[in-house]
Write a protein that holds these residues in place. Sequence first.
Motif, mmCIF file in Angstrom:
data_model
loop_
_atom_site.group_PDB
_atom_site.id
_atom_site.type_symbol
_atom_site.label_atom_id
_atom_site.label_comp_id
_atom_site.label_asym_id
_atom_site.label_seq_id
_atom_site.Cartn_x
_atom_site.Cartn_y
_atom_site.Cartn_z
ATOM 1 N N MET A 69 0.830 -1.207 0.000
ATOM 2 C CA MET A 69 0.000 0.000 0.000
ATOM 3 C C MET A 69 0.864 1.257 0.000
ATOM 4 N N ASN A 70 2.018 1.225 0.656
ATOM 5 C CA ASN A 70 2.926 2.364 0.617
ATOM 6 C C ASN A 70 3.494 2.570 -0.782
ATOM 7 N N GLU A 71 3.778 1.467 -1.472
ATOM 8 C CA GLU A 71 4.297 1.579 -2.841
ATOM 9 C C GLU A 71 3.247 2.203 -3.758
ATOM 10 N N VAL A 72 1.975 1.803 -3.573
ATOM 11 C CA VAL A 72 0.894 2.383 -4.372
ATOM 12 C C VAL A 72 0.733 3.866 -4.047
ATOM 13 N N ALA A 73 0.790 4.217 -2.751
ATOM 14 C CA ALA A 73 0.636 5.612 -2.354
ATOM 15 C C ALA A 73 1.760 6.481 -2.922
#
Length: 975
Positions: A715-719
Amino acid sequence: MSQQPMVKLTASWDPVPAHERGDLGPLLDNVSGESSSPAIAWQLSSDGYDRALAIGPVALEPGALQDALDTFHHIRGSVATTMLVEPGSSDSVGVRVLAPHRVGHDVVAEIRRIAAGPLAPLLGPAVSAPLAVGEDGGGIAMKISARLIPEVVDTVVVTLAALGAAAVLETWPLNGPSSSGGAGGAAAGVDLLATARVLVNRLLPRGRAGLVEDLSPQLAARTPTDTERASTEPTATLPAQPPPPPAGEFGPLRIVDSRPGARPVNEARSPGSGGSKACGFVSSRPNGERDSVWVLFGLDEPAADGSGYDGPDSWRGAAVRLSASFIPGPHSPLTIPASVPALVDVPVAPRRVARGPSPYPTLGPARFVPGQPGFFVAEIDPLRDLFPGSEEAGWSWDTLDPAMRAVTPDGEDPFTFAHLFFQRLRVELALLDGDGSRRALRSTEVEVFDVDRIGSLYERLITQLVAVDSRAQAAARGARRVYEAYHPWYPVLAIGLAKARLYMRAVLEDIALQRHNLTDPGWLMRVGLHLEFLTCLGIVEAVRPEYPDLLSSAERHCWEQSPAFAESRRRVDPARWREVWAMRSIVFAGTPLTAAGPVDFRNLLKKQTAVLAFLEVHHADLKNAIALAGPAPGGGQHTWHRVFRDAERAVLGSSQTAFPELRHLRGSYQNMVLWHERGTLPVTPSTALPEWLSAAIGDRDGAYPTAARRYRESMNEVAAWAKGRGLMDYYGTECIPPSASLIEARLVADDDRYAALQAEDGFGPPPDRTRYRLADANAALGRDADPGEGEALDGANGGTADEAAAEIVAAILRATEIFQPLTSAEILQLAHNAKRRTYVAGDEIIHEGQPSVGLHLIERGSVEVRVVQADDTELTVDRMAAGDLFGEYSLLTGRPTSATVRARDTALVHVIPPSALAPIIANRPEIVVELSVLLADRRANRRSRSEDYLYADTDTRGTGVVERLAGRMRAFLLS
């Protein structure tokens, strides 16, 4: 100009949590000790609902402004700490530039244009999107409804203060406005930008010279175009920034658009601070959730040019009428608007948001009077007005515009698969004179979602793909008792569906009850909806050679031909999904030593591999979903945290159903498989794993740490990807830090942090240090405080809980997985039927053998569970404290207790009798099975140790557990 403008810095927390309302004395004492500059004036105030901080006024000079910023950060940080929000944060940050004269609408409009245009790259979407600009007495008020870290605040405050001061200095001389009555025409923008650049260079510390350089090209002189000038027509003072009205709109009626963080219910506390709903929902299921879409609007004073009314008498007989139509959009098959039959020239009663009893926002009668503070409300009931066929709708499908019916081949309502389960609605409000002539026309747009169909594609994959494939694999192997939960794809789909239900609950409460759960619920709905279609249709295409009938013929036609799916067709990746589908093979049992029922324990590892591969492709779809949904108002970080923790809750609550293999392990082995952290292998004889299991799993993280860390990383990579494209924004080095994780808090036994995170999301009361106290709530409501120790409540030791107490009961119920099948309205119905009782130390709350005691929820104090041993002595087997509950088995099945519960100290307990649940079950008998599954899972997974002693029977052991529990529930609650 000889007089230098003065500025004030402001912050607010809206709404203040119930447990923080009331006396500011202790907080003021704490703040007084902060190392703020004694030369800077400051004020902390509260109206009982909102908390506001004001610093200054101070001169717009570097030293004075820096002192003001230092004081601002100290006090803002202290207040934030006491309220358990991000350190040093608040719900809004503002700047007020004081002026010795009225600045005028044209200047305000020019500041809005510059902030949203030339300054937007510097300020960033987290600031420019939620920035509101308006007149404020003598001066300009600028407010950002978003949580910003101190480093961002410094730059934003200086930049906005400079922009406001430039407006005061250059566009409005001391002797009043120019004869033109405006901002000086096209030259105003040039002068304003040039002066702001000079001020920013002078005010920002030298260490931030790079920021000044970044700002310089943004402040290059330029002349506004005619289009830009037309988009900044003067309006009455509004906290929001409305887009330019469509052609043909006119007159002294204005619609208040939605904005991040603002809800219509804000009007009850502070007239003029509310915002219209950006979205609503409809439930296509009988007896489903209900919603009302509220559109806020105001009536302006008569205009000097005669465009309004001639005097107060001219408003007599004035009327407002509402019309609505379904409109085309980028994800709609419509090509022309389709009028809604139930919403054609409907009279709008004069009503305003009322300060009604929580948790229900209410409307109260009013009169249409121009120029009054606050806004009126036009209401739409989506189920009645937008969904045809029901008795209360009053209209049928065949009366809808043929343009809509022609693009709906898969049903007879406007929320089917063909429409991606949602509609965009244009709402028009017309102001009519006493003689019926039209004096004003304004419009806005609202998105409406079918919340019962959202998630149905995931369910279809489970029931029509995973379940069928499981049976096919079992038949090929000649295996029996194999069902979908053993399939390697089942955990990720089941947990994903549970996660979607959790954040949908947050969305529904935010939309229907206006609870401020999310910055912008509409954005999360759009992202979730696009993600469901992208993932599920990508899988449908990937498995089509083997399973060709996952879509109906009408759905297949829409998917392949409709322009509504054009972007989805372009973005899906069936090839990658085929690679994940290749990992679907079940590992069947080989030897009895490693058998977990019909499968081998190694099936757990196969599931883990499939889940991680699934999530990799799923999060590629997530990037596309965000791109289709558009930028997140307010940045989206708060929403991202909520979605992540809902995923963790889904993992924690679904382990036994998603991993039935665990039921064949004893408790200590289960704990190892679920909670183990790499590098901490157990060495004691009582916890050592069997050699075959240790060899199989090795020294790797258990299911919970792996799920939390991999999912957070993804989710951090997507954000970060979204931030780089201007679709999201966040502070810190990563969007979701480890401190935002429930599972990480559990791993380090940080109960305070765990409780605070739960409380932030509305699951259970906050931790003890800021525990919500009923006495405070009653005092705020003007009622008597709680009775003394041992005294009866309402004259009978247990009157019906008031609204404040119901909030606590509802929060605890929401935090308990067994009550997930209940809707928000049903949760509140139970909460309002709770009885509250006070016990002193030693009092019996439940006596052994007592039948049908109901559910008990502890608000304050602690209790202990005691059982009688063979020698007639009592043994304490469990203790519970505030936020815990017991007796759910009694509430659902009516079973008598086999243990005694006593108060350890003064305890305030809320009791929900079985009679409160009976009408809910009678209204929706289908939820009995789901409740039975969750109750069996709760007992089997030992989530409530007290229940094992209080109800020591065999109903939750052996085979056929769910069937027995369901039968007992029906017999008890429906008899």
